[in-house]
Design a protein around this motif. Structure first.
Motif, PDB file in Angstrom:
ATOM      1  N   UNK A  56      97.136-104.437  66.521  1.00  0.00           N
ATOM      2  CA  UNK A  56      97.146-103.049  66.993  1.00  0.00           C
ATOM      3  C   UNK A  56      95.754-102.474  66.729  1.00  0.00           C
ATOM      4  N   UNK A  57      95.259-101.852  67.749  1.00  0.00           N
ATOM      5  CA  UNK A  57      93.931-101.261  67.574  1.00  0.00           C
ATOM      6  C   UNK A  57      93.876 -99.828  68.087  1.00  0.00           C
ATOM      7  N   UNK A  58      93.017 -99.059  67.499  1.00  0.00           N
ATOM      8  CA  UNK A  58      92.811 -97.666  67.893  1.00  0.00           C
ATOM      9  C   UNK A  58      91.316 -97.373  67.728  1.00  0.00           C
ATOM     10  N   UNK A  59      90.745 -96.895  68.803  1.00  0.00           N
ATOM     11  CA  UNK A  59      89.324 -96.558  68.729  1.00  0.00           C
ATOM     12  C   UNK A  59      89.098 -95.245  69.487  1.00  0.00           C
ATOM     13  N   UNK A  60      88.420 -94.377  68.818  1.00  0.00           N
ATOM     14  CA  UNK A  60      88.070 -93.081  69.421  1.00  0.00           C
ATOM     15  C   UNK A  60      86.525 -92.937  69.370  1.00  0.00           C
ATOM     16  N   UNK A  61      86.013 -92.559  70.466  1.00  0.00           N
ATOM     17  CA  UNK A  61      84.564 -92.336  70.528  1.00  0.00           C
ATOM     18  C   UNK A  61      84.336 -90.961  71.202  1.00  0.00           C
ATOM     19  N   UNK A  71      82.640 -91.456  66.102  1.00  0.00           N
ATOM     20  CA  UNK A  71      83.308 -92.711  66.457  1.00  0.00           C
ATOM     21  C   UNK A  71      84.267 -93.092  65.337  1.00  0.00           C
ATOM     22  N   UNK A  72      85.492 -93.502  65.744  1.00  0.00           N
ATOM     23  CA  UNK A  72      86.490 -93.906  64.767  1.00  0.00           C
ATOM     24  C   UNK A  72      87.181 -95.165  65.299  1.00  0.00           C
ATOM     25  N   UNK A  73      87.287 -96.150  64.440  1.00  0.00           N
ATOM     26  CA  UNK A  73      87.992 -97.392  64.813  1.00  0.00           C
ATOM     27  C   UNK A  73      89.059 -97.674  63.755  1.00  0.00           C
ATOM     28  N   UNK A  74      90.195 -97.992  64.233  1.00  0.00           N
ATOM     29  CA  UNK A  74      91.319 -98.342  63.356  1.00  0.00           C
ATOM     30  C   UNK A  74      91.973 -99.591  63.960  1.00  0.00           C
TER      31      UNK A  74
END
Length: 135
Positions: A56-61, A71-74
């Motif tokens: 599972x991935x989550x990335x916000x830019x 930028x946020x990566x989870x």
């Protein structure tokens, strides 16, 4: 009759011997043999495998008007692997043997000897009777 006539009447007189024998032989021979075997095998195999993979991935830019960048990566990764094997082996058996023999011998020997004498009645002029019995 004879030179001596007594007036008596003689019957029949007989004497003798008998000889007999018996020989008999009887023989029996017998045997018996038995054999039995019984074997059994049981075998079982079991195998299983399991594999799980979860990502599972989550990335916000984000970039704003002034040029600032956020930028946020989870990211989550899960992997699981399992393998299992079972083996069962069983054997049983039985074996038996028997043997028997039988022998028999019978011998019979008999000898039969007998003697005999017999006579008929004697009649004399005096009226008396003399009886002779058989042996």
């Amino acid at each position: 009759m004879s030179d001596f006539d007594t007036g008596a009447d003689y019957g029949h007189v007989e004497a003798g011997q008998d000889h007999e024998s018996l020989n008999q032989l009887h023989q029996v021979d017998a045997n018996e043999s038995n054999y039995d075997s019984q074997f059994g095998v049981f075998e079982q195999d079991h195998a299983s495998a399991e594999s799980t993979s979860f990502d599972q991935g989550h990335q916000v830019s984000y970039t704003d008007a002034s040029g600032a960048t956020y930028q946020e990566s989870d990211f989550t990764s899960y992997d699981h692997s399992a393998a299992e094997t079972d083996h069962v082996f069983a054997a049983e058996g039985s074996e038996s043997a028997s043997s028997s023999e039988f022998h028999e011998l019978e011998a019979l020997q008999a000898r039969l000897d007998s003697s005999f004498a017999s006579a008929t009645e004697l009649h004399t002029d005096g009226g008396g009777q003399l009886g002779v019995a058989s042996n």
